[in-house]
Design an enzyme around this catalytic site. Structure first.
Site, PDB file in Angstrom:
ATOM      1  N   LYS A   1      14.955  -0.799   2.679  1.00  0.00           N
ATOM      2  CA  LYS A   1      14.770  -0.021   3.562  1.00  0.00           C
ATOM      3  C   LYS A   1      16.179   0.423   3.645  1.00  0.00           C
ATOM      4  CE  LYS A   1      11.365  -0.640   7.173  1.00  0.00           C
ATOM      5  NZ  LYS A   1      11.164  -0.333   8.183  1.00  0.00           N
TER       6      LYS A   1
ATOM      7  N   ASP B   1       9.663   3.802  10.159  1.00  0.00           N
ATOM      8  CA  ASP B   1       8.299   3.055  10.733  1.00  0.00           C
ATOM      9  C   ASP B   1       7.465   3.465   9.746  1.00  0.00           C
ATOM     10  OD1 ASP B   1       7.171   0.929  12.321  1.00  0.00           O
ATOM     11  OD2 ASP B   1       5.619   1.930  12.318  1.00  0.00           O
TER      12      ASP B   1
ATOM     13  N   ASN C   1      15.751  -3.734   7.995  1.00  0.00           N
ATOM     14  CA  ASN C   1      15.379  -4.008   7.144  1.00  0.00           C
ATOM     15  C   ASN C   1      16.173  -3.621   5.140  1.00  0.00           C
ATOM     16  OD1 ASN C   1      13.423  -3.498   4.455  1.00  0.00           O
ATOM     17  ND2 ASN C   1      11.991  -3.768   5.866  1.00  0.00           N
TER      18      ASN C   1
ATOM     19  N   PHE D   1      11.056  -4.564  -2.696  1.00  0.00           N
ATOM     20  CA  PHE D   1      10.919  -5.005  -1.844  1.00  0.00           C
ATOM     21  C   PHE D   1       9.565  -5.331  -0.655  1.00  0.00           C
ATOM     22  CE2 PHE D   1      11.500  -1.490   0.589  1.00  0.00           C
ATOM     23  CZ  PHE D   1      11.229  -1.345   1.601  1.00  0.00           C
TER      24      PHE D   1
ATOM     25  N   TYR E   1       5.725  -4.910  -0.710  1.00  0.00           N
ATOM     26  CA  TYR E   1       4.170  -4.999  -1.154  1.00  0.00           C
ATOM     27  C   TYR E   1       4.672  -4.417  -2.680  1.00  0.00           C
ATOM     28  CZ  TYR E   1       2.176  -6.379   3.341  1.00  0.00           C
ATOM     29  OH  TYR E   1       1.877  -7.189   4.071  1.00  0.00           O
ATOM     30  N   ASP E   2       5.976  -4.066  -3.239  1.00  0.00           N
ATOM     31  CA  ASP E   2       6.159  -3.009  -4.029  1.00  0.00           C
ATOM     32  C   ASP E   2       5.545  -4.048  -5.546  1.00  0.00           C
ATOM     33  OD1 ASP E   2       6.944  -0.790  -2.745  1.00  0.00           O
ATOM     34  OD2 ASP E   2       9.726  -1.849  -3.150  1.00  0.00           O
TER      35      ASP E   2
ATOM     36  N   THR F   1      17.333  -0.181  11.384  1.00  0.00           N
ATOM     37  CA  THR F   1      16.699  -0.818  10.963  1.00  0.00           C
ATOM     38  C   THR F   1      17.436  -2.496  10.198  1.00  0.00           C
ATOM     39  OG1 THR F   1      15.244  -1.408   8.596  1.00  0.00           O
ATOM     40  CG2 THR F   1      17.613  -0.107   8.697  1.00  0.00           C
TER      41      THR F   1
ATOM     42  N   HIS G   1       7.432   7.507  -0.477  1.00  0.00           N
ATOM     43  CA  HIS G   1       6.349   8.026   0.754  1.00  0.00           C
ATOM     44  C   HIS G   1       7.972   7.592   1.377  1.00  0.00           C
ATOM     45  CE1 HIS G   1       7.052   3.778   1.085  1.00  0.00           C
ATOM     46  NE2 HIS G   1       7.148   3.223   2.096  1.00  0.00           N
TER      47      HIS G   1
ATOM     48  N   LYS H   1      12.337   4.457  -7.492  1.00  0.00           N
ATOM     49  CA  LYS H   1      10.983   4.720  -6.677  1.00  0.00           C
ATOM     50  C   LYS H   1      11.006   5.886  -5.391  1.00  0.00           C
ATOM     51  CE  LYS H   1       9.803   1.622  -2.937  1.00  0.00           C
ATOM     52  NZ  LYS H   1      10.322   0.736  -2.028  1.00  0.00           N
TER      53      LYS H   1
END
Ligand code: ITT
Length: 190
Positions: A14, A70, A11, A149, A151-152, A9, A176, A171
């Site tokens: 993540k 993903d 990101n 990060f 849309y949190d 990743t 998810h 979190k």
């Protein structure tokens, strides 16, 4: 004993979450940027699993087990969008602040939303393995907090955790990604 694993990743959010989680079960987690791998894989799949596979497979010749994530944000009043295209959606609207304002404006009647995550793990000499997680919740009428990060700041899980205000640990316990990571960690520990 520490074992090394690559998280394919770019990101940083993540990566922070996965690193914090997997370090507890003895893994040193490298992200692509740690290894100066700047290649961006084209996400041409039509499912989270297909895209996760493409991202993990691209780095599977390196001398580590590799996993990818993903994920996406599915909003009921937008017919499940942006989903697979959540990162692109924010880019196209001019960044996350604008994307969140747009979403808040569209979800006053029906605020249901969910995050999904599919992790793909590829180990040497083995086929891909998939681990999934999801969290249902709602879109908040305004942004709350600056943690996490993406849309949190506009998401509250159905058990009342606001992802923009939660600590990383809290979190992950409800998210998810945390749910998919728990399945991955359980598999790795076997
Ligand atoms: P990599 O492909 O390099 O892993 P990416 O950000 O492009 O990074 P995705 O294609 O999986 O990853 O896009 C997922 C997007 O969904 C992400 O960029 C956010 O916009 C959103 N998202 C996923 N998980 C999230 C979370 O925990 N909190 C907030 N937004 C999230």
């Amino acid at each position: 004993m520490n074992q090394e694993i690559l998280f394919a990743t770019h990101n940083k959010g993540k990566l922070r979450e996965a690193r914090a989680f997997l370090s507890k079960v003895g893994y040193v987690v490298y992200g692509l940027d740690d290894l100066f791998l700047d290649e961006k894989v084209t996400e041409s799949g039509s499912t989270y699993a297909e895209n996760a596979y493409l991202k993990a497979q691209a780095f599977s010749t390196l001398p580590f087990p590799v996993f990818s994530d993903d994920s996406g944000f599915e909003i009921a009043s937008l017919g499940g969008k942006p989903g697979l295209h959540s990162a692109r959606f924010a880019e196209e609207l001019g960044g996350y602040d604008k994307a969140m304002d747009f979403i808040v404006g569209k979800t006053r009647q029906d605020d249901r939303a969910l995050f999904r995550c599919t992790i793909c793990l590829i180990e040497k000499g083995k086929g891909p393995r998939y681990f999934e997680g999801e969290v249902k919740g709602r879109i908040l009428p305004e942004r709350h907090g600056t943690n996490g990060f993406g849309y949190d700041p506009i998401f509250e899980s159905e058990d009342g955790v606001r992802f923009g205000e939660a600590s990383e640990e809290e979190k992950t316990l409800h998210s998810h990604r945390g749910r998919a990571l728990l399945k991955l960690a359980t598999y790795l520990a076997i």
